[in-house]
Design a protein around this motif. Structure first.
Motif, PDB file in Angstrom:
ATOM      1  N   ALA A  90      -2.878  48.778 -29.314  1.00 50.67           N
ATOM      2  CA  ALA A  90      -2.343  47.574 -29.950  1.00 50.67           C
ATOM      3  C   ALA A  90      -0.918  47.272 -29.490  1.00 50.67           C
ATOM      4  O   ALA A  90      -0.580  46.118 -29.215  1.00 50.67           O
ATOM      5  CB  ALA A  90      -2.385  47.716 -31.466  1.00 50.67           C
ATOM      6  N   LEU A  91      -0.087  48.293 -29.378  1.00 53.78           N
ATOM      7  CA  LEU A  91       1.300  48.099 -28.955  1.00 53.78           C
ATOM      8  C   LEU A  91       1.369  47.684 -27.485  1.00 53.78           C
ATOM      9  O   LEU A  91       2.134  46.783 -27.124  1.00 53.78           O
ATOM     10  CB  LEU A  91       2.109  49.372 -29.193  1.00 53.78           C
ATOM     11  CG  LEU A  91       3.620  49.260 -29.097  1.00 53.78           C
ATOM     12  CD1 LEU A  91       4.162  48.173 -30.006  1.00 53.78           C
ATOM     13  CD2 LEU A  91       4.263  50.588 -29.432  1.00 53.78           C
ATOM     14  N   VAL A  92       0.573  48.301 -26.649  1.00 53.24           N
ATOM     15  CA  VAL A  92       0.531  47.930 -25.223  1.00 53.24           C
ATOM     16  C   VAL A  92       0.072  46.476 -25.087  1.00 53.24           C
ATOM     17  O   VAL A  92       0.680  45.692 -24.344  1.00 53.24           O
ATOM     18  CB  VAL A  92      -0.386  48.880 -24.422  1.00 53.24           C
ATOM     19  CG1 VAL A  92      -0.554  48.387 -22.994  1.00 53.24           C
ATOM     20  CG2 VAL A  92       0.166  50.307 -24.446  1.00 53.24           C
ATOM     21  N   GLU A  93      -0.974  46.108 -25.805  1.00 53.24           N
ATOM     22  CA  GLU A  93      -1.471  44.733 -25.741  1.00 53.24           C
ATOM     23  C   GLU A  93      -0.429  43.734 -26.228  1.00 53.24           C
ATOM     24  O   GLU A  93      -0.271  42.657 -25.647  1.00 53.24           O
ATOM     25  CB  GLU A  93      -2.764  44.598 -26.545  1.00 53.24           C
ATOM     26  CG  GLU A  93      -3.947  45.264 -25.869  1.00 53.24           C
ATOM     27  CD  GLU A  93      -5.211  45.263 -26.715  1.00 53.24           C
ATOM     28  OE1 GLU A  93      -5.155  44.936 -27.937  1.00 53.24           O
ATOM     29  OE2 GLU A  93      -6.272  45.605 -26.147  1.00 53.24           O
ATOM     30  N   GLU A  94       0.293  44.084 -27.286  1.00 56.95           N
ATOM     31  CA  GLU A  94       1.340  43.195 -27.795  1.00 56.95           C
ATOM     32  C   GLU A  94       2.457  43.022 -26.769  1.00 56.95           C
ATOM     33  O   GLU A  94       2.960  41.916 -26.558  1.00 56.95           O
ATOM     34  CB  GLU A  94       1.901  43.739 -29.109  1.00 56.95           C
ATOM     35  CG  GLU A  94       2.892  42.805 -29.768  1.00 56.95           C
ATOM     36  CD  GLU A  94       3.431  43.320 -31.094  1.00 56.95           C
ATOM     37  OE1 GLU A  94       4.157  42.549 -31.747  1.00 56.95           O
ATOM     38  OE2 GLU A  94       3.151  44.478 -31.474  1.00 56.95           O
TER      39      GLU A  94
END
Length: 132
Positions: A90-94
């Protein structure tokens, strides 16, 4: 022409380690500025033009993802490499959705920062091996 880099992390030891790694790499990369928070990054972007910005995700005042969004509005040609202790999907995608061209975990940063900077500068994406 040298690749100009700004390093932003709220921990001086992290900035020092990345700067030394870049300086000792033998590549044509120069650190033109350092910041400890997102607001400093935005000020530096006006006074010390850079090609690549290495931004810690969890900086005070303005986190790395918010900083990337604002920075890329002001300097669309800039390339952003995110740096974090965390490698959750989720953090990488954000970070990528905010415009980052790369993502490094702090665990891999000193080994892979030069690769991330050169790939990002060339317009390509770079994810450290643990994420890819």
């Amino acid at each position: 022409m040298s690749i100009r880099v700004v390093i932003a992390d709220d921990h001086p030891v992290v900035r020092d380690g990345l700067r030394l790694t870049i300086e000792r790499s033998g590549k044509d990369i120069v650190v033109v500025g350092e910041a400890s928070d997102g607001m400093e990054v935005l000020k530096l972007a006006r006074t010390k033009p850079a090609d690549v910005f290495i931004l810690d995700v969890t900086m005070p005042n303005l986190n790395g993802i918010e900083t990337a969004r604002e920075l890329l509005k002001r300097c669309p040609a800039a390339r952003v490499i995110m740096l974090s202790l965390h490698d959750t999907k989720a953090l990488v995608e954000e970070a990528l959705a905010a415009g980052a061209r790369g993502y490094l975990t702090k665990e891999m940063a000193t080994r892979k920062v030069v690769d991330a900077v050169t790939e990002g500068h060339a317009g390509r994406y770079y994810l450290c091996p643990s994420i890819a």
